[in-house]
Design an enzyme around this catalytic site. Sequence first.
Site, mmCIF file in Angstrom:
data_model
loop_
_atom_site.group_PDB
_atom_site.id
_atom_site.type_symbol
_atom_site.label_atom_id
_atom_site.label_comp_id
_atom_site.label_asym_id
_atom_site.label_seq_id
_atom_site.Cartn_x
_atom_site.Cartn_y
_atom_site.Cartn_z
ATOM 1 N N TYR A 76 0.834 -1.204 0.000
ATOM 2 C CA TYR A 76 0.000 0.000 0.000
ATOM 3 C C TYR A 76 0.869 1.254 0.000
ATOM 4 C CZ TYR A 76 -3.794 3.219 0.832
ATOM 5 O OH TYR A 76 -4.689 4.237 0.682
ATOM 6 N N PHE A 128 -7.628 21.502 -24.662
ATOM 7 C CA PHE A 128 -7.918 20.073 -24.749
ATOM 8 C C PHE A 128 -9.129 19.821 -23.853
ATOM 9 C CE2 PHE A 128 -7.835 15.602 -23.751
ATOM 10 C CZ PHE A 128 -7.905 15.114 -25.039
ATOM 11 N N THR A 129 -9.960 18.879 -24.266
ATOM 12 C CA THR A 129 -11.274 18.682 -23.627
ATOM 13 C C THR A 129 -11.189 18.540 -22.100
ATOM 14 O OG1 THR A 129 -11.061 16.345 -24.180
ATOM 15 C CG2 THR A 129 -12.354 17.707 -25.681
ATOM 16 N N ASP A 219 1.636 20.212 -20.625
ATOM 17 C CA ASP A 219 0.919 18.958 -20.872
ATOM 18 C C ASP A 219 1.846 18.117 -21.739
ATOM 19 O OD1 ASP A 219 -0.572 16.874 -21.835
ATOM 20 O OD2 ASP A 219 -2.432 18.026 -21.936
ATOM 21 N N LYS A 262 -0.170 7.538 -23.421
ATOM 22 C CA LYS A 262 0.199 7.892 -24.801
ATOM 23 C C LYS A 262 1.685 7.592 -25.024
ATOM 24 C CE LYS A 262 -3.720 10.466 -24.243
ATOM 25 N NZ LYS A 262 -4.554 10.428 -23.035
ATOM 26 N N ARG A 386 -13.521 15.273 -33.899
ATOM 27 C CA ARG A 386 -12.888 16.355 -33.151
ATOM 28 C C ARG A 386 -13.330 17.656 -33.813
ATOM 29 N NH1 ARG A 386 -10.198 14.700 -28.192
ATOM 30 N NH2 ARG A 386 -12.432 14.738 -27.845
ATOM 31 N N PHE A 452 -19.000 14.531 -26.215
ATOM 32 C CA PHE A 452 -18.611 13.661 -27.336
ATOM 33 C C PHE A 452 -18.524 12.191 -26.942
ATOM 34 C CE2 PHE A 452 -14.209 12.990 -26.000
ATOM 35 C CZ PHE A 452 -14.004 14.064 -25.144
HETATM 36 N N1 PM9 Z 1 -6.331 12.256 -24.703
HETATM 37 C C1 PM9 Z 1 -7.077 11.158 -26.653
HETATM 38 O O1 PM9 Z 1 -7.609 10.174 -27.183
HETATM 39 C C2 PM9 Z 1 -7.972 10.359 -24.441
HETATM 40 C C3 PM9 Z 1 -9.217 10.988 -23.969
HETATM 41 S S1 PM9 Z 1 -10.131 11.947 -25.125
HETATM 42 C C4 PM9 Z 1 -10.672 10.793 -26.240
HETATM 43 O O2 PM9 Z 1 -6.491 12.026 -27.309
HETATM 44 C C5 PM9 Z 1 -4.038 15.586 -23.575
HETATM 45 C C6 PM9 Z 1 -3.281 16.423 -24.546
HETATM 46 C C7 PM9 Z 1 -4.661 14.425 -23.982
HETATM 47 C C8 PM9 Z 1 -5.399 13.655 -23.045
HETATM 48 C C9 PM9 Z 1 -6.138 12.531 -23.425
HETATM 49 C C10 PM9 Z 1 -5.431 14.109 -21.690
HETATM 50 C C11 PM9 Z 1 -6.168 13.360 -20.632
HETATM 51 C C12 PM9 Z 1 -4.784 15.254 -21.352
HETATM 52 N N2 PM9 Z 1 -4.107 15.968 -22.295
HETATM 53 O O3 PM9 Z 1 -7.102 10.408 -20.925
HETATM 54 O O4 PM9 Z 1 -7.066 11.296 -18.637
HETATM 55 O O5 PM9 Z 1 -4.541 14.053 -25.256
HETATM 56 O O6 PM9 Z 1 -5.172 9.957 -19.433
HETATM 57 O O7 PM9 Z 1 -5.497 12.194 -20.317
HETATM 58 C C13 PM9 Z 1 -7.103 11.289 -25.223
HETATM 59 P P1 PM9 Z 1 -6.261 10.890 -19.793
#
Ligand code: PM9
Length: 460
Positions: A76, A128-129, A219, A262, A386, A452
């Site tokens: 833990y 970014f979303t 980011d 990623k 997008r 979306f």
């Molecule tokens: N990006 C992508 O597919 C996954 C979610 S939206 C379909 O592009 C940036 C630049 C991203 C991102 C996720 C996140 C969030 C933050 N910044 O998905 O929470 O491209 O790990 O990261 C997606 P998490």
Amino acid sequence: MKSKIRKSWAEPYKIKMVELLQMTTATHRKKVMQEAGFNTFLLKSADVYIDLLTYSGTSAMSDRQWAGMMLGDEAYAGSRNFYHLEEVVQNCYGYKYLVPTHQGRGAENILSKILIKKGDIIPGNMYFTTTRLHQELAGGKFEDIIIDEAHDPENEFPFKGNVDLNKLEKLIKKHGAHKIPYVSMATSVNMAGGQPISMENLRALRALTKKHGIRVIHDMTRVAENAHFIQQREKGYHNKPIAAIVKEINSYTDGATMSAKKDALVNIGGFLAVNDWDVFEEARNMVVVYEGLHTYGGLAGRDMEAMAIGIKESLNDDHIHARVGQVIYLGEKMMSYGVPIVKPIGGHGIFVDAKKFLPHIPQHQFPAQTLAAEVYLDSGVRTMERGVVSAGRKANGENYFPKLELVRFTIPRRVYTQAHMDVIAESTARVFERRNKIKGLKMIYEPKYLRFFQAKFQPL
Ligand code: PM9
């Protein structure tokens, strides 16, 4: 004499295990697309042939990463995998303090809550979303300061991720530096099509923000891909390894949020990394509320081990060359069929310009959403919208109508072959051939947040 024969790249790995794919019929695809309300996020993965919905968490891990998972220390508190990850983040990325999170948005949540006060302005190189939503939920307002070229799919400027420093200076003048807790700077700007920021622009951004005492938060979700474009396009970087370029990028920033799903080649994981002890202390405290103890942040020990190994692999020059090379291969193939795409080709996928592809469908009838559905119907290739759906609504309830109305063909890392790229390009070209017969959609269900993901549509 210089040879005219093309010098191809190839993947710096061979395949040890395969995952079988499901082929589907056109009748079946029509039925499941209707059930999914014409939203590719609502399709079952079993109904998808080639999955380009996202490259997030969909990478193939290496034999070393899988072996690392067996070294998971599932304590833990104080797991040895945390200390390994901390060492890798410090050595490879150059940030001092690490707080692991379950994925990127976990880090965005904590950071936004710590740094943003109600009424603050957060300038950034395109929204970014999830990032913008956390900034807004914390009481801030996002302001786009990316250069104008980024909003034009045809513009071939090599660094469309650059910050327009005049736009930033105007915001500082208008609101005062005390209203700007940080500049939200992304590498390989996602919503612009994976477009890089240059080192020159970063240096200038650092100088300007330093003058006003404003932080730069990075980011760094796709920092290695950005480093590749700096290496290929920016003077003075041709002979620098990706690892060194990444460290230099980070050196101009004060901290970072990372979705390790990623670049870092894992199926789950993320972190917040900062240089400032006070911010770290607060984040370390806050992570126990939202994610888990500060030495695991919502992750298993084995996940942290796979991440530590993945980060090192992601900085290998041959890996990144082959990764971006595959994206460029698909983009060039699409262009050879006349399919309109965002140029220059970005790092993580091909972004098809739906406004140009379906000029007879107005933006309020969701051309990109329509096109993503049509590509699936043709071949079982899953992509995502997008454009106006992803952009969502402003605080006053009005729709954002972004200039870019795109369909994203994002390529999972180390997963598909060149033959898959041919199938994808051919399917898109077939849809392009019959584009005049395609009609738009209307939205029949709209969720409140990040619509979306779960919205539903009906053909007009
Ligand atoms: N990006 C992508 O597919 C996954 C979610 S939206 C379909 O592009 C940036 C630049 C991203 C991102 C996720 C996140 C969030 C933050 N910044 O998905 O929470 O491209 O790990 O990261 C997606 P998490």
